[in-house]
Design a protein around this motif. Sequence first.
Motif, PDB file in Angstrom:
ATOM      1  N   GLN A 213       0.834  -1.209   0.000  1.00 19.20           N
ATOM      2  CA  GLN A 213       0.000   0.000   0.000  1.00 19.20           C
ATOM      3  C   GLN A 213       0.863   1.251   0.000  1.00 19.20           C
ATOM      4  N   ASN A 215       2.272   4.590  -1.165  1.00 18.35           N
ATOM      5  CA  ASN A 215       1.873   5.777  -1.918  1.00 18.35           C
ATOM      6  C   ASN A 215       2.924   6.850  -1.706  1.00 18.35           C
ATOM      7  N   THR A 232       3.270   7.056   2.423  1.00 18.35           N
ATOM      8  CA  THR A 232       2.549   6.223   3.392  1.00 18.35           C
ATOM      9  C   THR A 232       2.672   4.781   2.934  1.00 18.35           C
ATOM     10  N   LYS A 234       2.543   0.307   4.479  1.00 16.26           N
ATOM     11  CA  LYS A 234       2.372  -0.669   5.546  1.00 16.26           C
ATOM     12  C   LYS A 234       3.496  -1.689   5.465  1.00 16.26           C
ATOM     13  N   LYS A 245       2.251   0.503  10.378  1.00 21.78           N
ATOM     14  CA  LYS A 245       1.945   1.574   9.442  1.00 21.78           C
ATOM     15  C   LYS A 245       3.086   2.588   9.444  1.00 21.78           C
ATOM     16  N   GLU A 247       4.298   6.459   8.001  1.00 20.78           N
ATOM     17  CA  GLU A 247       4.001   7.751   7.407  1.00 20.78           C
ATOM     18  C   GLU A 247       5.261   8.595   7.488  1.00 20.78           C
ATOM     19  N   GLN A 249       7.414  12.396   5.862  1.00 16.32           N
ATOM     20  CA  GLN A 249       7.607  13.560   5.013  1.00 16.32           C
ATOM     21  C   GLN A 249       9.051  14.017   5.162  1.00 16.32           C
TER      22      GLN A 249
END
Length: 878
Positions: A213, A215, A232, A234, A245, A247, A249
């Motif tokens: 997943q 992105n 993002t 998993k 998970k 995440e 930046q």
Amino acid sequence: MKFWFKRILISIVVVFLVALVGIAIFLLTFDPNAYKNKLEEIVYNRYQRTLSIKGDIELSLFPRIGLSLQGVSLSDRNSTDTFASVDSARFAVAIWPLMFDRFVVDHVAVTGFKAWLIRDENGEYNFRDLIEHRPASADVAVSLPGASAANSATTQLVQPTVPPVAARQMPVVLGNRTATGTDFQIDIAGLDLKNGEIHLFDKITGSVARVTQLNVNTGRMTFDQAFDVALTGKLLGDFPVADAKIEGQAVVKFNPDQQTYSAQKINVLVNGSIGDLQAKSASLRGNLAYSAYSEMFSASNVEFLVQGELGGDRPIKNLETSLVVPQLKIDRSQAELQVEKLAYRAKGDLPDESFDIAFDAPSLSVSPEAAKGEPVSGTVKLRGSNKTLGVALTLSGLGGDAKRLSLRELKIDGGLKQGDRLVQLKMTSPAHWDRFEDKGALSAMKGDVRIEDAALPGGSFEIPFIGSLQADLVKDELVSEINAVVSSSKLDFRVKATQLKDPKVAFDLTADRLDFNTIFPPVAAKPAPPAAPADGAKPAEPAAKPAADKAAEKAAPTRATTIDLEFLDSVDIIGNIAVGEVKVRELVAKQFTAALRAVDGNLLISGLKADLYEGKLDGKLTANSRNALQADLSLTSVAMGPLLQAWDQQSRLSGLGTVKVKVAAEGSTLPALKAGLMGTVQVRLRDGSVRGINVSQTLREVRAVVRNMFSGQLPDVATQFDRERSTEFSSLNADVEFNHGQGTVKTLNLISPVLRISQGTPASLDIVNNQLDLIINVRVANTATTQDGKELADLRNVAIPIRISGPFDKLGYQVQWKEISNQAIKDAVQDGLLDLLSNKAGNLDQPLFPDSPTPPAPKKPMDPVKSIGDALKGLLGK
């Protein structure tokens, strides 16, 4: 002036129209699919990888020029295995920058990206050849169709000298003019990657994981310019198991030419499980930069935080750990290190204790010219229900330079509080480390170990020591020498470790005297129960315990000490021990020597020798990682009385002789070892005694009972072991065989001046339940030389069985009248003696004949006394 301006303006318009017409003709006649095979050939020739484009390459002109691809895959090098694949991709190209030799991709949209990243057994990754900088072996020219339609203008693509990702290095020939790498640039205005997957395989560690997943969105991407990245995904893992998970930046900047990479304003957050870590929150913030050419790494304002729980053999709950690095720079090419205000913290709860760790490096600077810095400090604290451990480490006086670092003082200050005992360690030493020779030392170690315990003589005990330690990573060895004073006795310890990754250790320990009671004082014995009051008075009631004490006793479980020798699988140790005198409790051994060898999960203590209570100890001990223990020991010419008295303060056996022990057991606790005990014990003693029972006196008491059986008052017959009684012997031979904790007395021969004693049936020794059940057959053999013999003359050659039974610490004995092997005495005993003895033993507080001062009528109309007398006479042949 106007004329020239007009001519220039017209020329520009004409050039623009020609260029526009040429581009239009080129685009209308350009077939991108004509280059699929050629592109696949270029990739294979350069990287030995197979590029496959299953779908058509579609060209679109409006609203902007774009290319669409379907089913693209790239193989591993020299393999048919897929390295990466894309379900679909679209590239939108900006037209205007093409006029200025700039290839700007307005937007890249990728769907269904997959990659398989593998590290092989040699530590090489399967994408290394794609990022290596290397010259091309040959140029490949590609003629673009449509050249004649554009006034014979031709465009050639020449194979770049570096990987095509570095697009600014790509020479492009346009007509007769070459756009060099510095003229031609590629920009990507934005990347949008959806539903990607990255599979990770590590053949060294066996790790298998994947990111699903995935992105990714970026801002404008071009070389040597910063751009935003957001992602993002998993993380799923098979080994170790992971489900988390991700995440993140950052502002990223990279330059493949100079091999510089940086990530600023990093903000990465992970939630979930990664191996044994169950992360409630794991975050990374800060700025990182790396230069591959100079091998320089720098970090600023970095914060790494983890909160959660850690599983495994020693699970940790309420884990909190953090690393804060305001400024860090490592430049290997310049041999420089700079650290500012680095701080590490960790705390959590182990199953039986909590821990707290802190480490601070306020300021460090190391360069080829000098090394300096403020003191570095660290602490470790462990707190348990019954113990507290604290260790403080300080490094001060940093000096030298990048080649050779020195410390004015390395200081260790530690303490362990366990119950009423406090153990403290203090040690200081200057230190140095030679970076290029990879060796260093603690050149002058000095310190002491202090033990405080109320059970110690004087309440405390100190072990001062001096020594040194040297480490040489080139030779892969560590050598240390410690000289200490223990109980006013000199102790020397030397150790050498080689192959430090999997160390092999050799040591020598010599000492004049070791008293383990000063280090491990014996546990105070429990007070003896109050003696029974005289005159049959009722014993005093013990004071009632408080309710809290009763509850604590009930709640406290009885836990067997665990024995775990699994560490033997990972050690390789050889050593020699020589001590002039060793004392454990009251047991003293002199000239103690032993050789120790531990390797491949097996431990052997051989050459075990000592002078022990007028005799010699000799033998060996073995053990393995499965908790299997063996002992093969012999005691020769040992004074058994002093030995047993020193061991348990209950010398029940004395004499001079030999004891041989050959036993084996396996188990993880002391009760398990007892239950698994196998082997034999042999005892050969001379001129000694057995304390607790006087067999001759017991026979005299029995004889008195027989003589006075109808007098109304029977004499007392002892039935419990009494240390005031003893049986002397000139020789004692005993053989005991153990089978799973159950011992059988195979041989028992005791010879005294009057008696001969041998074993009967049963003859069992239960060390699991601490019980003895032994029948000894007693014969009176010599009645002429001693007073005891004369008194027992009428029992000569009569086999009298005595049963000794009960717990080891409370043995009792009884004459087995029914088992006396003579029919005449059996008949006499049956006529009344057993009943009398039964009444006597059953209730000593009641009168023998409560209803009448005269004896009860016998079962037969005969004189019982005469009957017993006749029986004894018949037995004696008179």
